[in-house]
Design a protein around this motif. Structure first.
Motif, PDB file in Angstrom:
ATOM      1  N   ILE A  67     -19.503   7.876   5.486  1.00  0.00           N
ATOM      2  CA  ILE A  67     -20.158   8.625   4.421  1.00  0.00           C
ATOM      3  C   ILE A  67     -21.587   8.910   4.881  1.00  0.00           C
ATOM      4  CG2 ILE A  67     -20.766   8.700   1.973  1.00  0.00           C
ATOM      5  CD1 ILE A  67     -18.736   6.450   1.495  1.00  0.00           C
ATOM      6  N   VAL A  68     -21.884  10.203   5.050  1.00  0.00           N
ATOM      7  CA  VAL A  68     -23.208  10.597   5.529  1.00  0.00           C
ATOM      8  C   VAL A  68     -23.688  11.861   4.794  1.00  0.00           C
ATOM      9  CG1 VAL A  68     -24.594  11.268   7.534  1.00  0.00           C
ATOM     10  CG2 VAL A  68     -22.641   9.741   7.834  1.00  0.00           C
ATOM     11  N   PRO A  69     -24.871  11.851   4.189  1.00  0.00           N
ATOM     12  CA  PRO A  69     -25.687  10.675   3.915  1.00  0.00           C
ATOM     13  C   PRO A  69     -25.175   9.941   2.683  1.00  0.00           C
ATOM     14  CG  PRO A  69     -26.726  12.637   3.008  1.00  0.00           C
ATOM     15  CD  PRO A  69     -25.458  13.103   3.679  1.00  0.00           C
ATOM     16  N   SER A  70     -25.373   8.668   2.634  1.00  0.00           N
ATOM     17  CA  SER A  70     -24.927   7.879   1.481  1.00  0.00           C
ATOM     18  C   SER A  70     -25.845   8.140   0.290  1.00  0.00           C
ATOM     19  CB  SER A  70     -24.949   6.385   1.817  1.00  0.00           C
ATOM     20  OG  SER A  70     -24.117   6.110   2.923  1.00  0.00           O
ATOM     21  N   GLN A  71     -25.246   8.140  -0.885  1.00  0.00           N
ATOM     22  CA  GLN A  71     -25.990   8.377  -2.124  1.00  0.00           C
ATOM     23  C   GLN A  71     -25.704   7.234  -3.102  1.00  0.00           C
ATOM     24  OE1 GLN A  71     -24.578  12.189  -3.467  1.00  0.00           O
ATOM     25  NE2 GLN A  71     -25.553  13.317  -1.781  1.00  0.00           N
ATOM     26  N   PRO A  72     -26.628   6.949  -4.013  1.00  0.00           N
ATOM     27  CA  PRO A  72     -26.379   5.867  -4.980  1.00  0.00           C
ATOM     28  C   PRO A  72     -25.083   6.033  -5.759  1.00  0.00           C
ATOM     29  CG  PRO A  72     -28.692   6.463  -4.996  1.00  0.00           C
ATOM     30  CD  PRO A  72     -28.003   7.476  -4.116  1.00  0.00           C
ATOM     31  N   GLY A  73     -24.704   7.276  -6.036  1.00  0.00           N
ATOM     32  CA  GLY A  73     -23.464   7.548  -6.751  1.00  0.00           C
ATOM     33  C   GLY A  73     -22.214   7.205  -5.968  1.00  0.00           C
ATOM     34  N   ASP A  74     -22.375   6.914  -4.674  1.00  0.00           N
ATOM     35  CA  ASP A  74     -21.230   6.502  -3.859  1.00  0.00           C
ATOM     36  C   ASP A  74     -20.915   5.021  -4.060  1.00  0.00           C
ATOM     37  OD1 ASP A  74     -22.470   8.509  -1.106  1.00  0.00           O
ATOM     38  OD2 ASP A  74     -21.068   9.062  -2.700  1.00  0.00           O
ATOM     39  N   SER A  75     -21.759   4.313  -4.751  1.00  0.00           N
ATOM     40  CA  SER A  75     -21.538   2.884  -4.991  1.00  0.00           C
ATOM     41  C   SER A  75     -20.257   2.699  -5.792  1.00  0.00           C
ATOM     42  CB  SER A  75     -22.721   2.277  -5.742  1.00  0.00           C
ATOM     43  OG  SER A  75     -23.912   2.386  -4.976  1.00  0.00           O
ATOM     44  N   ALA A  76     -19.307   2.016  -5.199  1.00  0.00           N
ATOM     45  CA  ALA A  76     -17.970   1.864  -5.791  1.00  0.00           C
ATOM     46  C   ALA A  76     -17.162   0.945  -4.889  1.00  0.00           C
ATOM     47  CB  ALA A  76     -17.267   3.213  -5.910  1.00  0.00           C
ATOM     48  N   VAL A  77     -15.951   0.624  -5.316  1.00  0.00           N
ATOM     49  CA  VAL A  77     -15.006  -0.070  -4.441  1.00  0.00           C
ATOM     50  C   VAL A  77     -14.145   0.980  -3.740  1.00  0.00           C
ATOM     51  CG1 VAL A  77     -13.062  -1.682  -4.302  1.00  0.00           C
ATOM     52  CG2 VAL A  77     -14.942  -2.116  -5.910  1.00  0.00           C
ATOM     53  N   TYR A  78     -14.003   0.850  -2.430  1.00  0.00           N
ATOM     54  CA  TYR A  78     -13.210   1.780  -1.647  1.00  0.00           C
ATOM     55  C   TYR A  78     -11.960   1.068  -1.137  1.00  0.00           C
ATOM     56  CZ  TYR A  78     -17.081   4.990  -1.835  1.00  0.00           C
ATOM     57  OH  TYR A  78     -18.057   5.853  -2.294  1.00  0.00           O
ATOM     58  N   PHE A  79     -10.809   1.657  -1.465  1.00  0.00           N
ATOM     59  CA  PHE A  79      -9.531   1.106  -1.025  1.00  0.00           C
ATOM     60  C   PHE A  79      -8.963   1.975   0.089  1.00  0.00           C
ATOM     61  CE2 PHE A  79      -8.719  -2.226  -4.019  1.00  0.00           C
ATOM     62  CZ  PHE A  79      -9.358  -1.854  -5.189  1.00  0.00           C
ATOM     63  N   CYS A  80      -8.506   1.336   1.109  1.00  0.00           N
ATOM     64  CA  CYS A  80      -7.731   1.971   2.153  1.00  0.00           C
ATOM     65  C   CYS A  80      -6.258   1.820   1.789  1.00  0.00           C
ATOM     66  CB  CYS A  80      -8.030   1.258   3.476  1.00  0.00           C
ATOM     67  SG  CYS A  80      -7.034   1.750   4.872  1.00  0.00           S
ATOM     68  N   ALA A  81      -5.472   2.869   1.970  1.00  0.00           N
ATOM     69  CA  ALA A  81      -4.043   2.799   1.653  1.00  0.00           C
ATOM     70  C   ALA A  81      -3.261   3.496   2.759  1.00  0.00           C
ATOM     71  CB  ALA A  81      -3.752   3.446   0.301  1.00  0.00           C
ATOM     72  N   ALA A  82      -2.062   3.019   2.995  1.00  0.00           N
ATOM     73  CA  ALA A  82      -1.210   3.590   4.032  1.00  0.00           C
ATOM     74  C   ALA A  82       0.156   3.902   3.453  1.00  0.00           C
ATOM     75  CB  ALA A  82      -1.081   2.606   5.196  1.00  0.00           C
ATOM     76  N   SER A  83       0.723   5.011   3.908  1.00  0.00           N
ATOM     77  CA  SER A  83       1.988   5.486   3.382  1.00  0.00           C
ATOM     78  C   SER A  83       3.091   5.342   4.418  1.00  0.00           C
ATOM     79  CB  SER A  83       1.862   6.969   2.983  1.00  0.00           C
ATOM     80  OG  SER A  83       3.087   7.482   2.513  1.00  0.00           O
ATOM     81  N   ALA A  84       4.249   4.878   3.965  1.00  0.00           N
ATOM     82  CA  ALA A  84       5.408   4.762   4.853  1.00  0.00           C
ATOM     83  C   ALA A  84       6.664   5.007   4.044  1.00  0.00           C
ATOM     84  CB  ALA A  84       5.452   3.392   5.523  1.00  0.00           C
ATOM     85  N   LEU A  85       7.711   5.414   4.764  1.00  0.00           N
ATOM     86  CA  LEU A  85       8.997   5.701   4.131  1.00  0.00           C
ATOM     87  C   LEU A  85       9.763   4.406   3.938  1.00  0.00           C
ATOM     88  CD1 LEU A  85      10.849   8.049   3.231  1.00  0.00           C
ATOM     89  CD2 LEU A  85      11.824   8.003   5.525  1.00  0.00           C
ATOM     90  N   TYR A  86      10.258   4.206   2.710  1.00  0.00           N
ATOM     91  CA  TYR A  86      11.054   3.030   2.407  1.00  0.00           C
ATOM     92  C   TYR A  86      12.402   3.469   1.872  1.00  0.00           C
ATOM     93  CZ  TYR A  86       6.838   0.220   2.866  1.00  0.00           C
ATOM     94  OH  TYR A  86       5.723  -0.398   3.349  1.00  0.00           O
ATOM     95  N   GLY A  87      13.422   2.755   2.236  1.00  0.00           N
ATOM     96  CA  GLY A  87      14.739   3.011   1.676  1.00  0.00           C
ATOM     97  C   GLY A  87      15.301   4.371   2.009  1.00  0.00           C
ATOM     98  N   GLY A  88      14.709   5.034   2.978  1.00  0.00           N
ATOM     99  CA  GLY A  88      15.259   6.298   3.457  1.00  0.00           C
ATOM    100  C   GLY A  88      14.845   7.529   2.707  1.00  0.00           C
TER     101      GLY A  88
END
Lengths: 115, 115
Positions: free
Chosen positions: A77-98
């Motif tokens: 994040i460039v440039p960072s701003q005070p409004g960027d203050s938050a929790v950031y989650f990383c998520a990954a997607s994969a195929l399940y069950g076909g």
């Protein structure tokens, strides 16, 4: 057994500087990665994503980098701003069950941007 | 605005007393998900509906059930809440779980307290 790991529970940066949030994964079947942002008392909201066939995706101040060989991605994040203050989650997607894709989330990193 | 709505935002129940959490969406998405998130943990998928097809995660306790009477609504029923079930419960939707990019849209969550 965590398949998506965000090893930094928190990060503090000065306004205007770069914020770098990191994420590691173990499952080589993940083919799409997403970052979500969560403010207190709100649900996560989608921020930016990247396909496993790319190594970079940019959207305004936000850039996600993917290093498949290292099974590592990062959000800049460039440039960072005070409004960027938050929790950031990383998520990954994969195929399940076909037939259905599902997301696996990391524990999140609390970003604090100081004025 | 199209959105995902969760009611109530805060729910207090007694140990062993059944409780139902509600989710509705105006996005007309095919897929609806229920996640459990405990403090400082990653959101954990409990189950999801693809249209009317119910998909349970292997490690979701039998104590947790779900209903989807129509496209717009989905309910999470906890038959006999234990102290360990106190958590934030997040509802999410996606247009089509068979899309690899699987962007999910989240509601604000219901914070469940078990006394």
């Amino acid at each position: 057994d965590q398949q998506v790991k965000q090893n930094s529970p928190s990060l503090s940066v000065q306004e205007g500087r770069i914020s770098i949030l990191n994420c590691d994964y173990t499952n080589s079947m993940f083919d799409y990665f997403l970052w979500y942002k969560k403010y207190p008392a709100e649900g996560p909201t989608f921020l930016i994503s990247i396909s496993s066939i790319k190594d970079k995706n940019e959207d305004g101040r936000f850039t996600v980098f993917l290093n498949k060989s290292a099974k590592h991605l990062s959000l800049h994040i460039v440039p960072s701003q005070p409004g960027d203050s938050a929790v950031y989650f990383c998520a990954a997607s994969a195929l399940y069950g076909g037939s259905n894709y599902k997301l696996t989330f990391g524990k999140g990193t609390l970003l604090t941007v100081n004025p | 605005d199209a959105m995902v709505i969760q009611n109530p935002r805060y729910q207090v129940t007694q140990f062993g007393k059944p409780v139902t959490l509600s989710c509705s969406q105006t996005l007309n998405h095919n897929v609806m998900y229920w996640y459990q998130q405990k403090s400082s943990q990653a959101p954990k998928l409990l189950f999801h509906y693809y249209d009317k097809d119910f998909n349970n995660e292997a490690d979701t306790p039998d104590n947790f059930q779900s209903r989807r009477p129509n496209t717009s609504f989905c309910f999470l029923d906890i038959r006999s809440p234990g102290l360990g079930d106190a958590a934030m419960y997040l509802c999410a939707t996606s247009r089509d779980g068979q899309d690899y990019y699987n962007e999910q849209f989240f509601g604000p969550g219901t914070r469940l307290t078990v006394l």
